[in-house]
Design an enzyme around this catalytic site. Structure first.
Site, short mmCIF file in Angstrom:
data_model
loop_
_atom_site.label_atom_id
_atom_site.label_comp_id
_atom_site.label_asym_id
_atom_site.label_seq_id
_atom_site.Cartn_x
_atom_site.Cartn_y
_atom_site.Cartn_z
N CYS A 165 4.48 4.64 -4.29
CA CYS A 165 4.29 4.04 -5.34
C CYS A 165 3.01 4.97 -5.86
O CYS A 165 2.70 5.12 -7.25
CB CYS A 165 4.00 2.56 -5.35
N GLN A 202 0.82 -1.08 -0.03
CA GLN A 202 0.05 -0.05 -0.05
C GLN A 202 0.81 1.21 0.04
O GLN A 202 0.58 2.26 0.62
CB GLN A 202 -0.92 0.09 1.30
N SER A 203 1.90 1.04 -0.76
CA SER A 203 2.96 2.22 -0.68
C SER A 203 2.43 3.67 -1.30
O SER A 203 1.72 3.59 -2.44
CB SER A 203 3.97 2.10 -1.68
N ASN A 204 2.78 4.74 -0.55
CA ASN A 204 2.36 5.98 -0.94
C ASN A 204 3.03 6.51 -1.73
O ASN A 204 2.94 7.40 -2.93
CB ASN A 204 2.48 7.11 0.25
#
Length: 129
Positions: free
Chosen positions: A60, A56-58
């Protein structure tokens, strides 16, 4: 109180708030670095951007959005406990949060396990350079 004191001294103080920069799709302070990285990619004639991050990378999400804004195709490698390629509507990584947004901007999404992260660099060099 501090701001009142500054006003009394006739001092104007301007504060740049990263949380208010670039909108929700770009994620605040991440936008500053992306501005330079994407400009470099465009100057070098790239048509895609590859980045890696958590499920759930911000980072990315911001990279995917900013890439689309300047006409580049985002390719995201997400660290998960499962390492199978993600196919439309046939995966178990989900359709919520940042992953949903990544999909909405048309990112190509891949997965790898935390143990495979070290070998990703060599893989990318062999495929992309």
């Amino acid at each position: 109180e501090i701001l009142n004191r500054l006003e009394e001294l006739d001092i104007k103080l301007y504060i740049k708030r990263d949380d208010a920069t670039g909108g929700a799709e770009l994620g605040g302070n991440k936008v500053r670095k992306l501005e330079f990285l994407l400009a470099e990619a465009l100057a070098e004639g790239c048509d895609s951007v590859v980045t890696i991050g958590g499920e759930q990378s911000n980072h990315c999400r911001a990279t995917a959005s900013a890439s689309r804004m300047v006409g580049l195709s985002p390719h995201l490698i997400l660290r998960t406990q499962r390492a199978e390629p993600i196919h439309d509507k046939k995966d178990d990584i989900g359709w919520t949060g940042n992953i949903l947004f990544d999909r909405m901007v048309g990112s190509t999404i891949y997965t790898c396990t935390p143990g495979e992260v070290r070998s990703i660099r060599e893989f990318l060099i062999s495929c992309c350079f």
